[in-house]
Motif scaffolding. Structure first.
Motif, mmCIF file in Angstrom:
data_model
loop_
_atom_site.group_PDB
_atom_site.id
_atom_site.type_symbol
_atom_site.label_atom_id
_atom_site.label_comp_id
_atom_site.label_asym_id
_atom_site.label_seq_id
_atom_site.Cartn_x
_atom_site.Cartn_y
_atom_site.Cartn_z
ATOM 1 N N GLU A 182 -11.608 -7.493 7.044
ATOM 2 C CA GLU A 182 -12.505 -8.182 6.113
ATOM 3 C C GLU A 182 -13.488 -9.066 6.879
ATOM 4 O O GLU A 182 -13.124 -9.709 7.862
ATOM 5 C CB GLU A 182 -11.691 -9.070 5.163
ATOM 6 C CG GLU A 182 -10.737 -8.328 4.252
ATOM 7 C CD GLU A 182 -11.393 -7.821 2.979
ATOM 8 O OE1 GLU A 182 -12.577 -8.128 2.752
ATOM 9 O OE2 GLU A 182 -10.707 -7.109 2.222
ATOM 10 N N ARG A 202 -7.065 -13.199 0.607
ATOM 11 C CA ARG A 202 -7.942 -12.208 1.237
ATOM 12 C C ARG A 202 -7.565 -12.153 2.707
ATOM 13 O O ARG A 202 -8.050 -12.911 3.530
ATOM 14 C CB ARG A 202 -9.425 -12.558 1.068
ATOM 15 C CG ARG A 202 -10.338 -11.509 1.731
ATOM 16 C CD ARG A 202 -11.800 -11.667 1.362
ATOM 17 N NE ARG A 202 -12.019 -11.537 -0.058
ATOM 18 C CZ ARG A 202 -12.012 -10.383 -0.724
ATOM 19 N NH1 ARG A 202 -11.838 -9.244 -0.087
ATOM 20 N NH2 ARG A 202 -12.198 -10.364 -2.019
ATOM 21 N N SER A 203 -6.660 -11.232 3.007
ATOM 22 C CA SER A 203 -6.185 -11.151 4.381
ATOM 23 C C SER A 203 -6.586 -9.801 4.969
ATOM 24 O O SER A 203 -7.179 -8.960 4.295
ATOM 25 C CB SER A 203 -4.679 -11.378 4.420
ATOM 26 O OG SER A 203 -4.041 -10.625 3.422
ATOM 27 N N GLY A 257 -4.680 0.166 -8.133
ATOM 28 C CA GLY A 257 -4.167 -0.727 -7.088
ATOM 29 C C GLY A 257 -3.732 -2.078 -7.622
ATOM 30 O O GLY A 257 -4.322 -2.600 -8.573
ATOM 31 N N ILE A 258 -2.703 -2.610 -7.021
ATOM 32 C CA ILE A 258 -2.347 -4.016 -7.264
ATOM 33 C C ILE A 258 -2.227 -4.693 -5.908
ATOM 34 O O ILE A 258 -1.566 -4.160 -4.999
ATOM 35 C CB ILE A 258 -1.007 -4.168 -8.025
ATOM 36 C CG1 ILE A 258 -1.120 -3.643 -9.448
ATOM 37 C CG2 ILE A 258 -0.576 -5.658 -8.060
ATOM 38 C CD1 ILE A 258 0.159 -3.789 -10.280
HETATM 39 P P1 ATP Z 1 -11.972 -7.230 -3.416
HETATM 40 O O1 ATP Z 1 -13.184 -7.019 -4.264
HETATM 41 O O2 ATP Z 1 -11.213 -8.476 -3.780
HETATM 42 O O3 ATP Z 1 -12.240 -7.090 -1.957
HETATM 43 P P2 ATP Z 1 -11.335 -4.478 -3.594
HETATM 44 O O4 ATP Z 1 -12.213 -4.032 -4.683
HETATM 45 O O5 ATP Z 1 -11.730 -4.250 -2.198
HETATM 46 O O6 ATP Z 1 -10.988 -6.042 -3.791
HETATM 47 P P3 ATP Z 1 -9.326 -2.455 -4.067
HETATM 48 O O7 ATP Z 1 -9.815 -1.609 -2.974
HETATM 49 O O8 ATP Z 1 -9.509 -2.031 -5.472
HETATM 50 O O9 ATP Z 1 -9.862 -3.946 -3.861
HETATM 51 O O10 ATP Z 1 -7.786 -2.784 -3.781
HETATM 52 C C1 ATP Z 1 -6.800 -2.919 -4.789
HETATM 53 C C2 ATP Z 1 -6.256 -4.341 -4.846
HETATM 54 O O11 ATP Z 1 -5.857 -4.797 -3.553
HETATM 55 C C3 ATP Z 1 -7.268 -5.362 -5.304
HETATM 56 O O12 ATP Z 1 -7.325 -5.409 -6.700
HETATM 57 C C4 ATP Z 1 -6.750 -6.640 -4.709
HETATM 58 O O13 ATP Z 1 -5.811 -7.241 -5.586
HETATM 59 C C5 ATP Z 1 -6.040 -6.196 -3.456
HETATM 60 N N1 ATP Z 1 -6.829 -6.508 -2.246
HETATM 61 C C6 ATP Z 1 -7.980 -5.925 -1.824
HETATM 62 N N2 ATP Z 1 -8.402 -6.450 -0.672
HETATM 63 C C7 ATP Z 1 -7.482 -7.399 -0.328
HETATM 64 C C8 ATP Z 1 -7.354 -8.300 0.777
HETATM 65 N N3 ATP Z 1 -8.233 -8.311 1.762
HETATM 66 N N4 ATP Z 1 -6.287 -9.133 0.805
HETATM 67 C C9 ATP Z 1 -5.366 -9.125 -0.194
HETATM 68 N N5 ATP Z 1 -5.441 -8.298 -1.255
HETATM 69 C C10 ATP Z 1 -6.477 -7.448 -1.335
#
Ligand code: ATP
Ligand code: MG
Length: 573
Positions: free
Chosen positions: A142, A151-152, A440-441
């Motif tokens: 990220e 956000r890890s 996804g969760i």
């Molecule tokens: P975000 O917009 O927050 O970056 P995303 O749209 O990239 O999320 P998805 O690819 O749909 O997320 O991933 C499914 C789920 O994984 C997300 O709904 C979120 O809860 C979780 N998630 C995504 N990125 C991260 C992260 N960097 N750290 C922790 N949880 C995450």
């Protein structure tokens, strides 16, 4: 578990690096430990919470007929090359090479891998529909890892993929996941809303996000208090504000020295930002485009990306050099008149008359500009909805709130199955593309979201369903044999009855034990003090201040019935 045997490392001080409540409390309560930016270890208490969250999700997925699998996190590049995402992920993807120089990545999400697996294992319509899921570690480099596990760069995700033969089948599979998500988040007592999300860039036909309301949330949600409408602001449709139409006046160039921002112009010309149109240049891959919105509006880059049909990574603000080269003026003086690149105009601009735009000349603007004075290559909804806008569904005022995205469900269609040739043989023996959904969760993020909603100034207040332990037994003094004996008896009895119980048998002052108890947030506390000789203890819930004096047996019974009332989240713990 006895605290004397446990790795419990609580902190009194708020760690300087942690900005949000959940991040602070996860570090202070010793749930996690940071290894590197966006990389955390789960310590014993944190892991117990993680396991409980995982199990709730697992039970609800299984209840809807999804099957659990476990894919590797170390993935060969080929599947991602086939789908095109080897490039699309850009520097968000952790890439590596093996000793034979073969490309691998650490999986950021597994659409390709599930598609590849199903392609290999499913041949006939008889084997469909199918929903597979896993609870597994994901890797994304990220740009801004922050807020701890919120956000890890390494995080745990539950990802599910459905494979259907028809659109109706996909709708059913999607509804099942919707239900499973609602049940899982309800069991965690979370206050969430389900919002319409953008699905354009991924080519899907429908998508919703589960948002936990929180001031620290990185997403902004538009919702209508009058009707049921709720959408991510990236997606929410904007209705142009009608403006009073004036008779066109003659356009004129005006000298606006050093007024290169909307604020400076508002000061200089003593008018409202609604009378300006700002023109912003974007680098869209190889192309440069200009985007116009009213002066008080913000450009919605997701809408712009969808309009241009490009990848997220391919859009950025044009560099200052590019702006100067294309407009022949310093940054801040771009305008649509005489500009030699495509101009994408927000719909609302069509409502404006006699407005001000940049003159593509340093320190100059045009006033009394009207839409007939320039050519718009496209007129689209390209701004972001804000408080004060109206609901696109019912026309009443819209509100906005911050939210944490804990889940995302998505009707994908055939994007991956077409790209990877994942077909089945239908009843006539003809190959057909499978129709996919993905779901996804953010499992580890969900823990942080729970804490955002369940804490007070002293620490975490776990909902029963995800609490690392359900009951904490605290002997006031380890030097008093009656207290130690009764506390151990309560501990053993509760354990035998299947309660997750923790005994704080440390030779610490009771004040220290209470402080830790509040910090780690175990829902029920049973304190064994001086009245141990009379078999009387204190019963207290973490969620309120009421202290009851009960016999040891009454306290245990009360704890057990409280656990069964709250374990599925029906009642606030
Ligand atoms: P975000 O917009 O927050 O970056 P995303 O749209 O990239 O999320 P998805 O690819 O749909 O997320 O991933 C499914 C789920 O994984 C997300 O709904 C979120 O809860 C979780 N998630 C995504 N990125 C991260 C992260 N960097 N750290 C922790 N949880 C995450
Ligand atoms: Mg993301």
């Amino acid at each position: 578990m006895k605290v004397s045997n446990m790795l419990l490392s609580t902190l009194r001080e708020v760690p300087a690096e942690a900005e949000t409540t959940s991040h602070q409390l996860m570090l202070r309560a010793g749930l996690i430990r940071k290894l590197a930016a966006g990389v955390y270890s789960f310590l014993p208490l944190g892991l117990r919470v993680l396991n409980k969250v995982e199990n709730i999700i697992r039970e609800e997925m299984d209840a809807e007929g999804a099957q659990e699998v476990l894919m590797s996190a170390l993935l060969p590049a080929e599947a991602y090359q086939a789908s095109g995402r080897w490039e699309v992920f850009g520097s968000d993807m952790f890439r590596l090479k093996d000793r034979n120089n073969r490309d691998f990545c650490l999986g950021p999400t597994h659409e390709e891998i599930f598609t590849d697996t199903v392609k290999a294992c499913v041949k006939s319509y008889r084997q469909l529909p199918l929903t597979l899921y896993q609870i597994q570690t994901k890797y994304r480099d990220e740009r801004r890892p922050r807020f701890g596990v919120m956000r890890s760069r390494e995080f745990i995700m539950k990802d599910a993929y459905s494979f259907d033969m028809t659109k109706e089948g996909l709708d059913l599979s999607y509804d099942k996941m919707y239900r499973a998500y609602c049940k899982a988040f309800d069991r965690m007592n979370l206050d969430y809303i389900v919002v319409d999300a953008d699905s354009g860039a991924m080519g899907g036909s429908g998508s919703q996000e589960f948002m936990v309301k929180s001031d620290t949330g990185e997403d902004t949600i538009a919702y209508c208090p009058a009707c049921s409408y709720a959408a991510n602001v990236e997606k929410a449709e904007c209705i142009p504000e009608t403006m009073e139409k004036e008779e066109p006046k003659p356009m004129a160039k005006i000298h606006t020295p050093h007024a290169g921002t909307i604020e400076e112009l508002v000061d200089f010309l003593h008018t409202d930002s609604k009378h300006f149109a700002k023109t912003i240049l974007y680098q869209a891959g190889e192309k440069v485009v200009a985007v116009m919105v009213r002066g008080d509006r913000e450009i919605n880059e997701v809408k712009l990306i969808n309009h241009l049909g490009i990848n997220e990574q391919d859009l950025e603000l044009a560099s200052a050099d590019t702006v100067v080269r294309i407009t022949n003026a310093a940054v801040g003086f771009a305008g649509p008149i005489g500009l030699d690149i495509p101009v994408i105009c927000d719909k609302e601009i069509m409502e404006m008359t006699n407005f001000v735009v940049g003159a593509n000349e340093t320190d100059y603007h045009f006033e009394n500009v009207n839409i007939s004075d320039f050519k718009a290559d496209a007129v689209i909804d390209v701004r972001t909805i804000t408080e004060g806008d109206v609901c696109p569904k019912c026309g009443k005022p819209i509100s906005t709130t911050q939210g944490v995205e804990v889940g995302h469900i998505f009707k994908l269609g055939t994007k991956y199955t077409d790209a990877m040739d994942c077909t089945y043989l239908d009843e006539n023996g003809k190959p057909q593309s499978m129709i996919m959904g993905c779901y996804g969760i953010g499992v580890s993020r969900t823990i942080a979201a729970v804490i955002e909603q369940f804490s007070d100034e002293n620490g975490i207040v776990w909902p029963m369903s995800v609490a690392p332990y359900q009951v904490l037994v605290v002997p006031v003094s380890m030097r008093e044999p009656e207290q130690v004996e009764l506390a151990e008896k309560i501990y053993e009895d509760l354990r035998k009855k299947g309660v997750d119980v923790l005994l704080d048998d440390r030779a610490e002052r009771v004040g220290v034990k209470f402080k830790d108890a509040d910090l780690i947030g175990i829902p029920v506390r049973i304190t064994v003090g001086k009245k141990a000789v009379e078999n009387v203890v204190e019963y207290k819930l973490r969620a309120n201040d009421e202290v009851l004096e009960l016999s040891a047996d009454e306290a245990m019974e009360k704890a057990i019935s409280y656990i069964s009332e709250t374990i599925n989240g029906n009642k606030k713990a």
